[in-house]
Design a protein around this motif. Structure first.
Motif, mmCIF file in Angstrom:
data_model
loop_
_atom_site.group_PDB
_atom_site.id
_atom_site.type_symbol
_atom_site.label_atom_id
_atom_site.label_comp_id
_atom_site.label_asym_id
_atom_site.label_seq_id
_atom_site.Cartn_x
_atom_site.Cartn_y
_atom_site.Cartn_z
ATOM 1 N N CYS A 124 -0.461 -96.793 -19.632
ATOM 2 C CA CYS A 124 0.467 -96.334 -19.242
ATOM 3 C C CYS A 124 1.940 -97.855 -19.918
ATOM 4 C CB CYS A 124 1.068 -95.668 -18.706
ATOM 5 S SG CYS A 124 0.865 -96.511 -17.138
ATOM 6 N N THR A 157 -5.798 -89.357 -24.069
ATOM 7 C CA THR A 157 -4.325 -89.150 -24.852
ATOM 8 C C THR A 157 -3.498 -87.403 -24.570
ATOM 9 O OG1 THR A 157 -5.328 -88.075 -26.675
ATOM 10 C CG2 THR A 157 -5.067 -90.398 -26.964
ATOM 11 N N HIS A 214 10.363 -95.439 -19.729
ATOM 12 C CA HIS A 214 9.427 -95.923 -20.828
ATOM 13 C C HIS A 214 8.043 -95.021 -20.911
ATOM 14 C CE1 HIS A 214 5.605 -97.618 -22.904
ATOM 15 N NE2 HIS A 214 5.820 -97.616 -21.705
ATOM 16 N N LYS A 221 7.070 -92.337 -23.739
ATOM 17 C CA LYS A 221 6.628 -92.208 -24.617
ATOM 18 C C LYS A 221 5.160 -90.451 -23.920
ATOM 19 C CE LYS A 221 1.906 -94.909 -24.247
ATOM 20 N NZ LYS A 221 0.829 -95.717 -24.006
#
Length: 171
Positions: free
Chosen positions: A5, A18, A48, A52
């Motif tokens: 991350c 993942t 972020h 993501k």
């Protein structure tokens, strides 16, 4: 930094991990997530990470409090870190918000899960959620209680913790 991350080096997760396809392909609608973060570095990190992981969320760079009047100081902390107490010096002024105001301004009738982690200043945020809590519009409430900030014996703060204790007992 952990490549997973990019937030910190605390994770022990291998960088090859993942998000499972079952999570990616879930057809369930996401709950509405609104995160209030005082530190700009952490607000940017949350944006972020939510992006993501494809989590639809709103991140407010603001300070949770019992009032919307005035400003908090944006603490100058490294990304991913929390502060032990509000700092008197920082990198800029940040608006204050209350949970009641956030819910009203976004048309939220009910809150499924309200979590508060303000490093000892949770009592102020609880007072800022007085209308939501009194009307029983919060299903689950989570907050920290420890001897930091307003919970502890700090001579220059007003005695909010007693007021919060009575308020929570009343609920």
């Amino acid at each position: 930094m952990n490549p997973l991350c990019g937030a910190c080096t605390d994770c022990r997760v291998p960088p090859t991990v993942t998000v499972p396809r079952t999570v990616q392909a879930a057809q369930q609608p996401w709950p509405r997530i609104i995160a209030v973060e005082l530190a700009d570095a952490n607000a940017q990190l949350l944006r972020h990470l939510f992006g993501k992981l494809a989590v639809p969320a709103e991140v407010m760079h603001a300070g949770g409090s019992n009032t919307t009047e005035g400003y908090a100081i944006d603490p100058d902390v490294p990304v991913g870190h929390e502060m032990g107490m509000l700092q008197l010096a920082g990198v800029g002024r940040v608006p204050l918000v209350t949970a009641d105001h956030v819910a009203e301004s976004r048309g939220l009738d009910n809150i499924t899960f309200l979590t508060i982690d303000t490093e000892g200043h949770d009592s102020l945020v609880l007072l800022g959620a007085r209308q939501l809590l009194s009307a029983r519009r919060v299903r689950v409430l989570q907050f920290e209680y420890h001897e930091r900030g307003l919970w502890g014996p700090v001579p220059f703060y007003p005695p909010h913790s007693r007021e919060v204790s009575v308020f929570i007992y009343y609920l």
